[in-house]
Write an enzyme that holds these catalytic residues in place. Structure first.
Site, PDB file in Angstrom:
ATOM      1  N   LYS A   1     -11.815  -0.423   0.347  1.00  0.00           N
ATOM      2  CA  LYS A   1     -11.070   0.046  -0.824  1.00  0.00           C
ATOM      3  C   LYS A   1     -12.000   0.003  -2.043  1.00  0.00           C
ATOM      4  CE  LYS A   1      -7.404   0.069   1.862  1.00  0.00           C
ATOM      5  NZ  LYS A   1      -7.860  -0.207   3.205  1.00  0.00           N
TER       6      LYS A   1
ATOM      7  N   SER B   1       0.787  -1.230   0.000  1.00  0.00           N
ATOM      8  CA  SER B   1       0.000   0.000   0.000  1.00  0.00           C
ATOM      9  C   SER B   1       0.817   1.276   0.000  1.00  0.00           C
ATOM     10  CB  SER B   1      -0.936   0.007   1.216  1.00  0.00           C
ATOM     11  OG  SER B   1      -0.196   0.004   2.427  1.00  0.00           O
TER      12      SER B   1
ATOM     13  N   HIS C   1      -5.600  -4.266  -1.629  1.00  0.00           N
ATOM     14  CA  HIS C   1      -5.376  -3.233  -2.647  1.00  0.00           C
ATOM     15  C   HIS C   1      -5.371  -3.796  -4.067  1.00  0.00           C
ATOM     16  CE1 HIS C   1      -4.378  -0.147   0.365  1.00  0.00           C
ATOM     17  NE2 HIS C   1      -3.865  -1.159   1.040  1.00  0.00           N
TER      18      HIS C   1
END
Length: 420
Positions: free
Chosen positions: A265, A206, A234
């Site tokens: 996310k 990240s 992610h």
């Protein structure tokens, strides 16, 4: 008893508001002084930004002005999707504001099961379990799988939730150099063959936005008889044919034992999950402490998550536009002379690296004043003591917005003097 002792503030703070002897917060004095020195220079606090109004996945009102958002993880732009919002409103009307209970007691509603069904369909797995946050998903699954006498082998740059899961489970932790297949192989070769071993990998890291060489790492882990957990927080939404993550794009889906992810996310809400094809997976509902002893997600949240996940199954055009945005911004920042965390655009995260905190904060503030919000990141969150600005692109960013972002970086960098 003296009058001073009867005053709560006096008891806690001592005379004239000074901390008492043995103050447990004194260990943070250096950080407090560093932060204050930074604020004394007149800059805004990078970690205290308030969005007074959110206009869309890519714009908000900050300090009274419209600002482009380049510092969220809203990769697929689902937060304002009409179907997602409608699902949340309907669940709020039909099931109320919250569950007030754990999943194993009174906290499992129909919406939780529907959300887990959506995950199983999305990932093509036999089991799925939903947690209240992505942090708790890692904390719970890792600490339950590997305990005293077992080994967890992880990348040195692993997320804090992964490390905390290791500590909660009390397993032996072995770290290997970031993204080094060779070091992973070497360290696995030193461990007892008969011991239980869990290798934890992340699809996308990240801070720098780099991806793991999963194909090679999975092969090494299997050679040494390890189980594998892959964190796709992610990567979910825009990697792989179905958007499942880097592990899908790498072609190792059949070799991964557990996939952990988050709703905060690409899904655009909050919550965490783990999916698996392991035949004994459902026992986690009885033995996983961060699942058993935490109140479950509100009905409106799981409803929005389920609706979003089902739409992400058919988000090919969004994924293509997000990749176009990422490649354009990465190349544009390189052309301006910025130092980036990866040589090419590897994900929706682009890290702009600076030599010191003062320069990073200076560019951050200049960007904010121009109408662009990005994340300021510093140690210990960053690897190797880096100071960086992290840009998180969104599938909803328009071509025009990407052009504006590049213009703002050009203006801010020249004003601070960090690019020619």
């Amino acid at each position: 008893m003296s009058d001073a002792a009867t005053t709560p503030d006096a008891v806690r703070l001592g005379d004239e508001g000074t901390p008492p002897a043995g103050d447990l917060l004194s260990k943070f004095d250096a950080l407090i002084a560093e932060r204050q020195a930074l604020l004394d220079t007149g800059v805004r606090d990078p970690y205290a930004i308030v969005m007074e109004e959110v206009l869309s996945p890519t714009a908000a009102i900050i300090s009274g002005r419209e600002t482009i958002l380049l510092g969220t993880y809203n990769y697929m732009g689902m937060t304002f999707d009409p179907d997602v919002v409608a699902a949340g409103k309907q669940a709020l009307d039909e099931f109320g504001a919250g569950t007030t209970g754990s999943r194993v007691l009174n906290g499992t509603y129909q919406g939780h099961r529907e959300c887990e069904d959506a995950l199983k369909e999305f990932y093509g797995t036999s089991s799925a379990i939903v947690f209240s946050t992505g942090y708790q998903a890692n904390l719970g699954v890792i600490s339950t799988l590997a305990g005293k006498g077992d080994y967890i082998i992880l990348d040195a740059d692993s997320h804090a939730s992964i490390y905390d899961g290791c500590w909660l489970g009390n397993a032996e932790v072995v770290r290997f150099r970031h993204n080094s297949v060779e070091d992973l192989d070497k360290r696995l070769g030193r461990l007892p063959r008969e011991a239980g071993k869990l290798v934890i990998l992340e699809g996308v890291y990240s801070m720098l936005g780099d991806i793991a060489p999963l194909k090679e790492m999975v092969a090494v882990a299997k050679k040494h008889g390890c189980m594998i957990l892959c964190d796709e927080a992610h990567g979910m939404g825009f990697f792989g044919e179905h958007g499942r993550g880097v592990f899908e794009e790498a072609g190792v889906s059949d070799d991964i034992d557990f996939v952990v992810g988050t709703f905060s996310k690409s899904v655009g809400t909050v919550g965490g999950f783990c999916v698996s094809n392991h035949p004994k997976f459902e026992v986690l509902r009885l033995v996983c402490r961060p699942y058993v002893f935490t109140a479950s997600l509100p009905p409106s949240v799981v409803a929005t998550a389920a609706a979003s996940i089902r739409k992400l199954m058919h988000a090919g055009e969004k994924r293509a536009h997000l990749w176009k945005n990422s490649r354009r911004l990465h190349q544009g920042l390189r052309d301006l002379g910025y130092t980036l965390g990866t040589p090419t655009a590897q994900s929706a995260i682009i890290a702009v690296i600076f030599p010191d905190q003062e320069t990073a904060v200076g560019v951050w503030q200049a960007l904010l004043e121009l109408g662009l919000y990005v994340n300021m990141a510093r140690p210990p969150a960053t690897p190797a003591g880096m100071f960086l600005l992290r840009c998180s692109l969104c599938a909803a960013h328009t071509d025009e917005q990407v052009g504006q972002i590049l213009e703002m970086f050009a203006t801010a960098g020249r004003a601070v003097g960090c690019i020619a």
